[in-house]
Motif scaffolding. Structure first.
Motif, PDB file in Angstrom:
ATOM      1  N   GLU A   1      22.670   8.157  39.137  1.00 50.23           N
ATOM      2  CA  GLU A   1      22.658   6.876  39.491  1.00 50.23           C
ATOM      3  C   GLU A   1      21.371   6.123  39.090  1.00 50.23           C
ATOM      4  O   GLU A   1      21.358   4.909  38.584  1.00 50.23           O
TER       5      GLU A   1
ATOM      6  N   ARG B   1      21.498   2.889  36.253  1.00 50.23           N
ATOM      7  CA  ARG B   1      20.715   1.730  36.687  1.00 50.23           C
ATOM      8  C   ARG B   1      19.577   1.357  35.709  1.00 50.23           C
ATOM      9  O   ARG B   1      19.511   0.124  35.448  1.00 50.23           O
ATOM     10  N   ASN B   2      18.795   2.327  35.376  1.00 53.51           N
ATOM     11  CA  ASN B   2      17.485   1.912  34.496  1.00 53.51           C
ATOM     12  C   ASN B   2      17.769   2.281  33.089  1.00 53.51           C
ATOM     13  O   ASN B   2      16.765   2.382  32.370  1.00 53.51           O
TER      14      ASN B   2
ATOM     15  N   ARG C   1      26.429  -4.312  31.507  1.00 59.94           N
ATOM     16  CA  ARG C   1      25.668  -4.084  32.716  1.00 59.94           C
ATOM     17  C   ARG C   1      24.535  -4.637  32.933  1.00 59.94           C
ATOM     18  O   ARG C   1      23.640  -4.922  32.226  1.00 59.94           O
TER      19      ARG C   1
END
Length: 184
Positions: free
Chosen positions: A124, A128-129, A184
């Motif tokens: 995750e 996200r990064n 995203r």
């Protein structure tokens, strides 16, 4: 060893000149460019003239000094180009001794749960990064953790995974590629 009027060359540089004097245990020379410079005796070598040709061929010290003065050939370096994708790889070691200070009191179920939770958390984090590649080092063992990781990764969309590079990790690692979604 050196006398006024001797033609000299500096050992560690491409400077030639004539001895013009002596000062504070240094030899003062006037370079062929007209500059006045001072050098220690061990930094200079006398340049032989045609009359000194006989002594030139027999003087081993002079020959070795001139050999030292030869410039080294430049080595060529070819820089390997790497794509930006290869710059950073997040490696996560899932061996239990890397995750907790002591596994005392933990059952196999507790250990496996901690390891799979670590996989979820790190995956995750990478998503996200926008980290494109992550390697989970799980070891070989009996294959229970690897099977759990494969099952877990299969539930995610937008990622692909395979066994990691054998030369670098052996059989005990899984490489995950995260397809980046520009929305995203």
């Amino acid at each position: 060893m050196f006398n006024l009027g001797d033609k000299v060359s500096v050992l560690d540089d491409t400077i030639d000149g004539v001895v013009t004097g002596f000062q504070n245990q240094k030899i003062v020379i006037e370079t062929t460019d007209g500059f006045v410079m001072a050098f220690a005796e061990n930094e200079l070598v006398k340049i032989s003239t045609s009359e000194d040709l006989q002594s030139f061929t027999t003087n081993q010290q002079l020959l070795s000094a001139l050999k030292d003065k030869e410039t080294e050939k430049k080595r060529s370096f070819v820089k390997e180009k790497k794509s930006r994708k290869d710059e950073f790889v997040l490696e996560v070691d899932l061996h239990i001794e890397k995750l907790v200070p002591s596994k005392r009191g933990m059952s196999n179920y507790d250990i496996l749960t901690l390891q799979t939770d670590t996989v979820k958390g790190q995956l995750e984090f990478a998503i996200r990064n926008r980290i494109p590649k992550i390697v989970f080092i799980h070891g070989v063992g009996e294959g229970v953790l690897k099977a759990e990781i494969d099952f877990l990764l299969g539930r995610y969309e937008g990622i692909s995974f395979q066994d990691a590079n054998y030369q670098k990790y052996g059989l005990g690692a899984t490489e995950v590629y995260i397809k980046q979604n520009p929305n995203r």
